[in-house]
Every structure is written in C-alpha cells, then in structure tokens.
Design a protein around this motif. Structure first.
Motif, PDB file in Angstrom:
ATOM      1  N   PHE A   1      41.184  48.864  22.198  1.00 35.12           N
ATOM      2  CA  PHE A   1      42.237  47.938  21.780  1.00 35.12           C
ATOM      3  C   PHE A   1      42.162  46.648  22.603  1.00 35.12           C
ATOM      4  O   PHE A   1      42.194  45.534  22.067  1.00 35.12           O
ATOM      5  N   LEU A   2      42.031  46.787  23.927  1.00 35.13           N
ATOM      6  CA  LEU A   2      41.948  45.608  24.793  1.00 35.13           C
ATOM      7  C   LEU A   2      40.703  44.778  24.493  1.00 35.13           C
ATOM      8  O   LEU A   2      40.750  43.540  24.495  1.00 35.13           O
ATOM      9  N   LYS A   3      39.583  45.443  24.241  1.00 34.93           N
ATOM     10  CA  LYS A   3      38.358  44.718  23.909  1.00 34.93           C
ATOM     11  C   LYS A   3      38.515  43.950  22.586  1.00 34.93           C
ATOM     12  O   LYS A   3      38.001  42.823  22.447  1.00 34.93           O
ATOM     13  N   ALA A   4      39.232  44.537  21.634  1.00 32.14           N
ATOM     14  CA  ALA A   4      39.470  43.856  20.364  1.00 32.14           C
ATOM     15  C   ALA A   4      40.354  42.625  20.569  1.00 32.14           C
ATOM     16  O   ALA A   4      40.132  41.574  19.954  1.00 32.14           O
ATOM     17  N   ILE A   5      41.345  42.744  21.460  1.00 34.08           N
ATOM     18  CA  ILE A   5      42.200  41.596  21.773  1.00 34.08           C
ATOM     19  C   ILE A   5      41.371  40.478  22.409  1.00 34.08           C
ATOM     20  O   ILE A   5      41.491  39.306  22.033  1.00 34.08           O
ATOM     21  N   ALA A   6      40.526  40.843  23.358  1.00 33.51           N
ATOM     22  CA  ALA A   6      39.694  39.847  24.044  1.00 33.51           C
ATOM     23  C   ALA A   6      38.717  39.185  23.071  1.00 33.51           C
ATOM     24  O   ALA A   6      38.527  37.961  23.104  1.00 33.51           O
ATOM     25  N   ALA A   7      38.119  39.973  22.196  1.00 36.37           N
ATOM     26  CA  ALA A   7      37.162  39.421  21.234  1.00 36.37           C
ATOM     27  C   ALA A   7      37.847  38.489  20.248  1.00 36.37           C
ATOM     28  O   ALA A   7      37.281  37.461  19.852  1.00 36.37           O
ATOM     29  N   SER A   8      39.056  38.827  19.867  1.00 38.10           N
ATOM     30  CA  SER A   8      39.802  37.971  18.936  1.00 38.10           C
ATOM     31  C   SER A   8      40.156  36.648  19.582  1.00 38.10           C
ATOM     32  O   SER A   8      40.100  35.591  18.956  1.00 38.10           O
ATOM     33  N   SER A   9      40.495  36.694  20.871  1.00 37.96           N
ATOM     34  CA  SER A   9      40.830  35.462  21.589  1.00 37.96           C
ATOM     35  C   SER A   9      39.609  34.573  21.755  1.00 37.96           C
ATOM     36  O   SER A   9      39.671  33.359  21.554  1.00 37.96           O
ATOM     37  N   SER A  10      38.463  35.175  22.098  1.00 37.17           N
ATOM     38  CA  SER A  10      37.255  34.384  22.318  1.00 37.17           C
ATOM     39  C   SER A  10      36.711  33.807  21.019  1.00 37.17           C
ATOM     40  O   SER A  10      36.039  32.777  21.021  1.00 37.17           O
ATOM     41  N   ALA A  11      37.014  34.474  19.889  1.00 32.44           N
ATOM     42  CA  ALA A  11      36.550  33.970  18.596  1.00 32.44           C
ATOM     43  C   ALA A  11      37.322  32.746  18.146  1.00 32.44           C
ATOM     44  O   ALA A  11      36.899  32.043  17.226  1.00 32.44           O
ATOM     45  N   GLY A  12      38.484  32.507  18.786  1.00 29.14           N
ATOM     46  CA  GLY A  12      39.268  31.301  18.479  1.00 29.14           C
ATOM     47  C   GLY A  12      39.801  31.248  17.067  1.00 29.14           C
ATOM     48  O   GLY A  12      39.979  30.169  16.492  1.00 29.14           O
ATOM     49  N   GLY A  13      40.055  32.422  16.490  1.00 26.70           N
ATOM     50  CA  GLY A  13      40.641  32.446  15.152  1.00 26.70           C
ATOM     51  C   GLY A  13      39.654  32.188  14.031  1.00 26.70           C
ATOM     52  O   GLY A  13      40.050  31.958  12.892  1.00 26.70           O
ATOM     53  N   THR A  14      38.339  32.237  14.330  1.00 29.96           N
ATOM     54  CA  THR A  14      37.340  31.943  13.296  1.00 29.96           C
ATOM     55  C   THR A  14      36.986  33.161  12.458  1.00 29.96           C
ATOM     56  O   THR A  14      36.429  33.019  11.375  1.00 29.96           O
ATOM     57  N   GLN A  15      37.273  34.359  12.965  1.00 29.88           N
ATOM     58  CA  GLN A  15      36.981  35.582  12.211  1.00 29.88           C
ATOM     59  C   GLN A  15      38.208  36.027  11.429  1.00 29.88           C
ATOM     60  O   GLN A  15      39.327  35.975  11.927  1.00 29.88           O
TER      61      GLN A  15
END
Length: 316
Positions: A124-138
């Motif tokens: 769950f935490l990794k998904a949160i971090a990945a979503s933040s680093s993607a900057g809303g592009t995914q």
C-alpha cells in the motif's frame, strides 16, 4: 520489549520503516509515522468488572500511573493539525507498574486498519509513493489500483475522518483483538475503545479553516493546565464466530461493550521532546492477564515500533 524472532517479519518491518521515511522524509530522532505528538501523564482507575475479566496488574490495583501520547498521522513532524492527512489521530497509553515494567495500548481515531498484514501495508505504501512520483500522469494510479483490489483499504480511505475540536473530544479504537484472561484461566476476546467523558466533537471544514496549524496541541496543553480531563476505557466483547485475527473486519455494533476503567490526564510531561524520543510503545501487551490474538499486524507493528524506536534513540 524484545524483537520478533521471525526474520521475515523483521525484514518487512525494516522495509516499512524505510518506506515511511521515503514518503515523509528523514527526520532523525522522530517517528516515521505519527511524528507530531505530545505526552501527558495521569492515572488509570479500573472498574470492578475489569478485575473479574483479567488478572493484569492495572486492572486490579487501586490506581496505576499512566503516560499518554496524542499524535497526528504521517511522519511529517510539522504537519498542520488542520491538514486532512493528519487524520486519523493517535492515542497511545502506557500503564507503568514500576521501573521498566509496563504494558501499552495503541489506538487511533478510526475503528479499523486498511490491510490485514504488514506485507500488504508495505505494498500500500509503495503504491502511494509511486502515485506521488508519477505526478498524476497514470490513470488509474498505482494507489487507485491497490484500493480497487483491496476493499478494506478502499473502505478505510473512504471512511469520513473529520478533525476533532480537541484531542480530549475524540474517540479512539484499538483495532486489533486481544484476550483478557481471568484468575480461572477463562479467555475473553475484546477490542479496546477509548471514549472521552467530554463527548465527541468535530469541526466543519469552515470551522477548521479558521484555526492555526497547532490548534490541537495548543488546546490540549491549555486544557490540562486548567484541570484534569478523562476518558473511559471500554472493551467490546466478541461473540462466537467473530473474527479475531483481522483488523480490517469490524465486529457488529450490537456486541456488548463494558467499562474497564477511567483514564485521567493531569499534566503535560516535562522535557516532552526528550521523553517522546525515548519512549517506545509496544502493541503487544506482554503482561499476565492480557494476551495477543493471532492478528498478524501485532508482531509486525511491534517490529516497526522497535526498529524506529532504536533509530530514534540513536539519533544525535
């Protein structure tokens, strides 16, 4: 407070601490989650019923000294109290029997946890971090995919978490189950609830917008300087068939709830920052009369708390 002996649990604990620090930043000497907090001291007075359910010292002594830590969510030490990410709020209670003899209750202001295991929480935490680093592009983002595949996480995210007017006017829940054991060896599965004698009171968004970034901590310090305030420690009692090893699953509200005693808070702990750096709360009771359930979160949380606590104590 011993380390869990399972190396898989320990490695996941280390990974969780590292992931929390990756999300919220490195803040030496502070917690990777619930970093912003305040310690208060007081006393616990058990009810008569408590001694019939458990032989634990704090349920049988006339009174027991306690230390309570109120906190905001996240590992950001200066997160504004008005930030929606500061919910759920935390309340940890330490019952002190003597030098290095104690047991704890760790609770927060929502009744469940988003996932069942530490491994799922790391995902769950990794998904949160990945979503933040993607900057809303995914779209959907990694965290949207995670909650879509984990209904309990979606329910946790969607549960309303209004900001309280005061730490003293918030209700807190111990999300994992425990066993109370009486003098005859009878076991009773329970979940803790901590209910304010002042009543629960929350803010509207309009009211919250008018308050300062430290309104909760300023308010509770001012309140206790004028006199004690209190909570009731309650136990929701499981019935046959209730799940006792999964913090994502709530028991029906129709289950019996009994009072175990009164938590009375009397003053702010002196040298607060120093004491917060030192104290390591333990989700596992480790005391006769209160035993852990088979909930896998207990060993995992104990590992995370001890790993981060040792880091905190070692920080300059």
């Amino acid at each position: 407070m011993p380390f869990p002996t399972d190396e898989v649990i320990m490695q996941t604990g280390r990974d969780l601490v590292a992931q929390l620090q990756a999300i919220f930043g490195q803040h030496p000497g502070l917690r990777p989650a619930h970093a912003k907090g305040l310690l208060l001291s007081g006393t616990f007075t058990p009810s008569h019923l408590a001694s019939t359910l458990s032989v634990a010292p704090h349920f049988n002594a006339p009174t027991t000294p306690i230390v309570v830590r109120f906190s905001n969510s996240t590992g950001i030490p200066n997160i504004p109290d008005t930030d929606p990410n500061a919910d759920p709020r935390g309340m940890a209670v330490r019952f002190n029997y003597g030098e290095r003899k104690h047991t704890d209750i760790v609770a927060h202001s929502t009744p469940s946890f988003p996932v069942r295991t530490g491994a799922e929480f790391l995902e769950f935490l990794k998904a949160i971090a990945a979503s933040s680093s993607a900057g809303g592009t995914q779209s959907p983002s990694p965290v949207e995919k995670f909650v879509a595949a984990h209904p309990s996480a979606l329910a946790f995210v969607q549960t309303p978490k209004p900001a309280p007017t005061s730490f003293a006017k918030e209700k807190y829940f111990g999300v994992t189950a425990f066993k109370l054991v009486d003098a005859g060896g009878k076991e009773t599965f329970i979940r803790y609830q901590i209910v304010p004698d002042l009543g629960v009171e929350t803010l509207s968004e309009e009211e919250k917008a008018k308050l300062g970034p430290d309104y909760l901590f300023d308010e509770v310090a001012a309140r206790v300087s004028e006199g004690p305030f209190s909570f009731r420690l309650l136990a929701q009692i499981a019935e046959e068939g209730d799940v006792t090893d999964d913090a994502t699953m709530l028991w029906p509200e129709t289950r019996r709830v009994v009072e175990l005693g009164v938590i009375r808070l009397e003053e702010v702990v002196k040298e607060n920052a120093k004491e917060q750096k030192y104290i390591i709360f333990d989700p596992i009771p480790r005391v006769a009369g209160v035993e852990p359930s088979d909930d896998p979160l207990l060993e995992m949380r104990a590992a995370v708390y001890l790993i981060s606590g040792k880091q905190r104590r070692a920080a300059a």
